[in-house]
Design a protein around this motif. Structure first.
Motif, PDB file in Angstrom:
ATOM      1  N   GLY A  68       0.822  -1.205   0.000  1.00 17.98           N
ATOM      2  CA  GLY A  68       0.000   0.000   0.000  1.00 17.98           C
ATOM      3  C   GLY A  68       0.853   1.251   0.000  1.00 17.98           C
ATOM      4  O   GLY A  68       0.591   2.203  -0.748  1.00 17.98           O
ATOM      5  N   ARG A  69       1.893   1.259   0.866  1.00 13.49           N
ATOM      6  CA  ARG A  69       2.773   2.417   0.920  1.00 13.49           C
ATOM      7  C   ARG A  69       3.542   2.558  -0.408  1.00 13.49           C
ATOM      8  O   ARG A  69       3.729   3.670  -0.902  1.00 13.49           O
ATOM      9  N   PHE A  70       3.981   1.407  -0.993  1.00 13.94           N
ATOM     10  CA  PHE A  70       4.734   1.475  -2.251  1.00 13.94           C
ATOM     11  C   PHE A  70       3.864   2.017  -3.389  1.00 13.94           C
ATOM     12  O   PHE A  70       4.353   2.733  -4.264  1.00 13.94           O
ATOM     13  N   ALA A  71       2.560   1.698  -3.326  1.00 11.84           N
ATOM     14  CA  ALA A  71       1.648   2.233  -4.342  1.00 11.84           C
ATOM     15  C   ALA A  71       1.586   3.749  -4.249  1.00 11.84           C
ATOM     16  O   ALA A  71       1.551   4.458  -5.271  1.00 11.84           O
ATOM     17  N   ASP A  72       1.574   4.278  -3.014  1.00 10.81           N
ATOM     18  CA  ASP A  72       1.569   5.731  -2.844  1.00 10.81           C
ATOM     19  C   ASP A  72       2.873   6.346  -3.366  1.00 10.81           C
ATOM     20  O   ASP A  72       2.870   7.416  -3.999  1.00 10.81           O
ATOM     21  N   ILE A  73       3.993   5.660  -3.069  1.00 13.86           N
ATOM     22  CA  ILE A  73       5.292   6.155  -3.553  1.00 13.86           C
ATOM     23  C   ILE A  73       5.337   6.146  -5.082  1.00 13.86           C
ATOM     24  O   ILE A  73       5.838   7.091  -5.711  1.00 13.86           O
ATOM     25  N   ARG A  74       4.794   5.093  -5.676  1.00 14.24           N
ATOM     26  CA  ARG A  74       4.777   4.996  -7.142  1.00 14.24           C
ATOM     27  C   ARG A  74       3.924   6.105  -7.740  1.00 14.24           C
ATOM     28  O   ARG A  74       4.306   6.726  -8.745  1.00 14.24           O
ATOM     29  N   LEU A  75       2.765   6.394  -7.145  1.00 18.07           N
ATOM     30  CA  LEU A  75       1.908   7.476  -7.642  1.00 18.07           C
ATOM     31  C   LEU A  75       2.606   8.824  -7.505  1.00 18.07           C
ATOM     32  O   LEU A  75       2.453   9.699  -8.368  1.00 18.07           O
ATOM     33  N   LYS A  76       3.379   8.984  -6.459  1.00 16.08           N
ATOM     34  CA  LYS A  76       4.116  10.233  -6.273  1.00 16.08           C
ATOM     35  C   LYS A  76       5.135  10.430  -7.396  1.00 16.08           C
ATOM     36  O   LYS A  76       5.313  11.547  -7.900  1.00 16.08           O
ATOM     37  N   ALA A  77       5.789   9.330  -7.798  1.00 13.53           N
ATOM     38  CA  ALA A  77       6.764   9.421  -8.900  1.00 13.53           C
ATOM     39  C   ALA A  77       6.074   9.724 -10.222  1.00 13.53           C
ATOM     40  O   ALA A  77       6.572  10.500 -11.052  1.00 13.53           O
ATOM     41  N   LEU A  78       4.908   9.139 -10.422  1.00 14.67           N
ATOM     42  CA  LEU A  78       4.192   9.349 -11.682  1.00 14.67           C
ATOM     43  C   LEU A  78       3.531  10.709 -11.766  1.00 14.67           C
ATOM     44  O   LEU A  78       3.181  11.164 -12.859  1.00 14.67           O
ATOM     45  N   ALA A  79       3.351  11.350 -10.620  1.00 15.27           N
ATOM     46  CA  ALA A  79       2.692  12.659 -10.605  1.00 15.27           C
ATOM     47  C   ALA A  79       3.675  13.808 -10.822  1.00 15.27           C
ATOM     48  O   ALA A  79       3.268  14.973 -10.874  1.00 15.27           O
ATOM     49  N   CYS A  80       4.951  13.488 -10.990  1.00 12.04           N
ATOM     50  CA  CYS A  80       5.951  14.543 -11.187  1.00 12.04           C
ATOM     51  C   CYS A  80       5.794  15.186 -12.566  1.00 12.04           C
ATOM     52  O   CYS A  80       5.216  14.596 -13.480  1.00 12.04           O
ATOM     53  N   PRO A  81       6.306  16.413 -12.750  1.00 14.11           N
ATOM     54  CA  PRO A  81       6.268  17.061 -14.072  1.00 14.11           C
ATOM     55  C   PRO A  81       6.907  16.181 -15.150  1.00 14.11           C
ATOM     56  O   PRO A  81       6.463  16.167 -16.291  1.00 14.11           O
ATOM     57  N   THR A  82       7.965  15.474 -14.767  1.00 16.77           N
ATOM     58  CA  THR A  82       8.564  14.468 -15.655  1.00 16.77           C
ATOM     59  C   THR A  82       8.425  13.140 -14.930  1.00 16.77           C
ATOM     60  O   THR A  82       9.284  12.731 -14.144  1.00 16.77           O
ATOM     61  N   PRO A  83       7.337  12.437 -15.151  1.00 14.50           N
ATOM     62  CA  PRO A  83       7.072  11.217 -14.383  1.00 14.50           C
ATOM     63  C   PRO A  83       8.068  10.110 -14.712  1.00 14.50           C
ATOM     64  O   PRO A  83       8.628  10.069 -15.799  1.00 14.50           O
ATOM     65  N   PHE A  84       8.277   9.226 -13.758  1.00 14.31           N
ATOM     66  CA  PHE A  84       9.169   8.096 -13.978  1.00 14.31           C
ATOM     67  C   PHE A  84       8.617   6.888 -13.239  1.00 14.31           C
ATOM     68  O   PHE A  84       7.821   7.001 -12.308  1.00 14.31           O
ATOM     69  N   GLU A  85       9.049   5.747 -13.700  1.00 14.42           N
ATOM     70  CA  GLU A  85       8.610   4.493 -13.089  1.00 14.42           C
ATOM     71  C   GLU A  85       9.734   3.947 -12.225  1.00 14.42           C
ATOM     72  O   GLU A  85      10.901   3.949 -12.629  1.00 14.42           O
ATOM     73  N   ILE A  86       9.370   3.479 -11.044  1.00 13.20           N
ATOM     74  CA  ILE A  86      10.357   2.893 -10.147  1.00 13.20           C
ATOM     75  C   ILE A  86      10.675   1.492 -10.664  1.00 13.20           C
ATOM     76  O   ILE A  86       9.813   0.605 -10.681  1.00 13.20           O
ATOM     77  N   LYS A  87      11.917   1.310 -11.091  1.00 16.77           N
ATOM     78  CA  LYS A  87      12.314   0.037 -11.705  1.00 16.77           C
ATOM     79  C   LYS A  87      13.799  -0.196 -11.457  1.00 16.77           C
ATOM     80  O   LYS A  87      14.512   0.671 -10.935  1.00 16.77           O
ATOM     81  N   GLU A  88      14.232  -1.360 -11.809  1.00 12.02           N
ATOM     82  CA  GLU A  88      15.643  -1.703 -11.644  1.00 12.02           C
ATOM     83  C   GLU A  88      16.524  -0.781 -12.485  1.00 12.02           C
ATOM     84  O   GLU A  88      16.107  -0.308 -13.537  1.00 12.02           O
ATOM     85  N   GLN A  89      17.750  -0.544 -12.004  1.00  9.43           N
ATOM     86  CA  GLN A  89      18.756   0.303 -12.641  1.00  9.43           C
ATOM     87  C   GLN A  89      18.455   1.798 -12.501  1.00  9.43           C
ATOM     88  O   GLN A  89      19.174   2.629 -13.060  1.00  9.43           O
ATOM     89  N   LEU A  90      17.379   2.129 -11.756  1.00  7.40           N
ATOM     90  CA  LEU A  90      17.035   3.537 -11.537  1.00  7.40           C
ATOM     91  C   LEU A  90      17.727   4.035 -10.275  1.00  7.40           C
ATOM     92  O   LEU A  90      17.786   3.342  -9.262  1.00  7.40           O
TER      93      LEU A  90
END
Length: 432
Positions: A68-90
Motif C-alpha cells: 500500500g505504501r509502495f503504491a503511494d510512492i509509485r503514484l508520487k513518482a508518476l505525478a511529477c512534471p517528468t514522471p518516472f517508473e520505479i524500476k531496476e537500474q534507476l
C-alpha cells in the motif's frame, strides 16, 4: 571483580538490536535499484553503491515496503512534471528506517518515502550525458544527412501489434491517392523489452533492400512508457541506420532522445504518415509542374519551329524558282549553242564525206593502177626467174640423179649420171 557477561539466545540478541534500531532516526539513503520484487502485500528491493566504471557493488542493502505504501510512492513518482517508473537500474533516494529481520538476522531498511527530485535530477543527468555523447560522435545529425527518396512509397514500419498507432498510421496512408507499400515489423513499444525489440525490428526491415524509409510509431501513453525511447543503444541503432528513420512517438509535447537522432521527428503516428504523403505529393506536384513546363516549352518550340519552317519553305521556294529560271535560261543558251554546234559539225562532216567520196573515187583508180603496175613488175620478175626463160635464151640446166640442180663441179664424181635440159629437150650423160 569483572562484570558478569550475560548469554543471549540468537533471537533475543537480534530482538535487542531490533529494539535498539527503533530508536535511530529515519535517514535519506540513495543508491541504484538492483532488484525489485512484489510478493503479496510486500515489496522487496535492494539498492547499492557502485564505483564509476565498475559493475560490482561496493555496498548493498535490502529494503522492504508494504504494498500500500509502495503504491503511494509509485503514484508520487508518476505525478511529477517528468514522471518516472520505479524500476531496476534507476537511481533513487528513499527515506529509510533501519530494521533487522530476526528470523534471518538480516539488516534491512523499511521504505517510508521517496525523494523524486533526486531521481529526476539523475534521469536528467543521464539523458544529458547520453545526448552529449551522441553529439560528440556526430550521431545527432548522421541519419538526418541521408538522402530521402523523392517518392518514398516503400515503408518499413516499427510499431506494436494491433495498436491504435498502427491503425492511425496506415489509415492516413490509405486515405491518400498514392499506393504505399508498408512492411511491418512488430515490436514491444513499452517496458524493459522495448530497446531489444525495436532494434531487432529495425534489423529485420533492413534485410529488405527496397525499403525507402523506416517509421517508428507509438501512440500516446504515460511519460514513463516513453522513457524507454531514451535508450542509448536504441538511439545509436537509429543514428547508424543506412536509410532515413521517421519517428512518431507519443503526443505533441513529448520529445525523446530517439526523436533527436531520427531523420524527422513527428508529433504523432498520424503526423508521421502525413509527412510521407506530403513528400510524395510534393514529388508528384513537381513532376506535374515539370511535365507542364516540358509541354509548354514543346508547344512554344513547335510554334517557333513551324514559323521557322514556313519562312524557310518560302525562302526555299524563292530560291528554287530563281534557280529554275536560271537553269531554264542556261539550258536554252546551251540548246541554241548545241544546235549551232551540231549544224556546224554536220556541215563539216558532210563536206568531209564529200571530199572523202571524191577522194575515194580518185584514189581507187590510182590504187588500182599502182597495184596493176606492181603486178606487172612482179609478173616480169616471175617470168625472169622461170627456167624456161633461161632455156629460151640458150642456157641449159644440169640435174643430178636425185633430180637436184648441179651448181658446181665439186658435187660430181666419175660415174654420176647427169641429165641436161635444153629449150627443146634433154640428154643424159656420164661423168668421166
Amino acid at each position: 571483580m569483572e562484570p558478569e557477561i550475560r548469554s543471549y539466545t540468537v533471537k533475543n540478541f537480534l530482538t535487542a538490536i531490533k529494539k535498539k534500531l527503533e530508536d535511530t532516526p529515519t535517514v535519506w539513503v540513495h543508491g541504484v535499484i538492483t532488484q525489485l520484487t512484489e510478493k503479496g502485500n510486500m515489496v522487496y528491493m535492494s539498492i547499492a553503491d557502485f564505483r564509476e566504471g565498475d559493475v560490482k557493488p561496493e555496498a548493498t542493502i535490502a529494503l522492504s515496503c508494504y504494498a500500500g505504501r509502495f503504491a503511494d510512492i509509485r503514484l508520487k513518482a508518476l505525478a511529477c512534471p517528468t514522471p518516472f517508473e520505479i524500476k531496476e537500474q534507476l537511481k533513487v533516494c528513499f527515506l529509510l528506517k533501519a530494521d533487522v529481520y530476526v528470523p534471518f538476522g538480516k539488516l534491512q531498511g523499511t521504505i517510508l518515502d521517496i525523494d523524486p527530485v533526486y531521481t529526476l535530477g539523475e534521469l536528467a543527468l543521464t539523458r544529458s550525458a547520453i545526448l552529449k555523447r551522441l553529439a560528440l560522435e556526430g550521431l545527432l545529425e548522421k541519419n538526418k544527412k541521408l538522402p530521402l527518396a523523392a517518392i518514398p512509397l516503400r515503408i518499413g514500419l516499427v510499431t506494436g501489434e494491433k495498436t491504435a498507432a498502427y491503425k492511425d498510421f496506415t489509415t492516413k496512408l490509405d486515405a491518400s491517392p498514392f499506393r504505399f507499400k508498408v512492411s511491418t515489423a512488430y515490436a514491444r513499444m513499452q517496458g524493459n523489452e522495448t530497446e531489444a525489440s525495436v532494434i531487432a525490428a529495425i534489423e529485420k526491415l533492413l534485410a529488405d533492400p527496397e525499403i525507402d524509409v523506416i517509421c517508428i510509431v507509438r501512440g500516446g501513453g504515460s511519460k514513463t512508457d516513453l522513457n524507454y525511447f531514451d535508450s542509448e543503444a536504441l538511439c545509436r541503432a537509429v543514428a547508424n541506420c543506412p536509410i532515413p528513420v521517421f519517428t512518431g512517438i507519443g503526443h505533441e509535447i513529448d520529445k525523446s532522445l530517439l526523436d533527436e537522432v531520427a531523420y524527422l521527428s513527428c508529433i504523432t503516428p498520424t503526423d508521421c504518415a502525413k509527412r510521407l504523403v506530403e513528400r510524395v505529393t510534393e514529388s508528384w506536384t513537381h513532376t506535374m509542374d515539370v511535365a507542364k513546363s516540358i509541354a509548354d516549352q514543346t508547344k512554344n518550340l513547335l510554334v517557333e519551329s513551324n514559323r521557322y519552317l514556313t519562312a524557310s519553305a518560302n525562302q526555299l521556294q524563292q530560291v528554287v524558282s530563281t534557280r529554275l529560271q536560271q537553269e531554264r535560261t542556261k539550258h536554252t543558251v546551251i540548246a541554241n549553242t548545241l544546235q549551232k554546234d551540231v549544224q556546224f559539225i554536220v556541215k563539216n562532216e558532210n563536206n568531209r564525206l564529200q571530199r572523202n567520196h571524191e577522194g575515194l573515187k580518185q584514189g581507187s583508180r590510182k590504187i588500182l593502177d599502182l597495184a596493176k603496175s606492181r603486178f606487172e613488175l612482179l609478173e616480169t620478175r616471175v617470168k625472169g626467174a622461170d627456167p624456161q626463160t633461161a632455156l629460151a635464151k640458150g642456157y641449159t640446166l644440169t640435174l643430178g640423179a636425185d633430180g637436184k640442180f648441179v651448181r658446181n663441179a665439186a658435187q660430181l664424181k666419175p660415174g654420176d649420171v647427169l641429165k641436161t635440159r635444153f629449150r627443146d629437150g634433154a640428154v643424159e650423160s656420164v661423168v668421166q
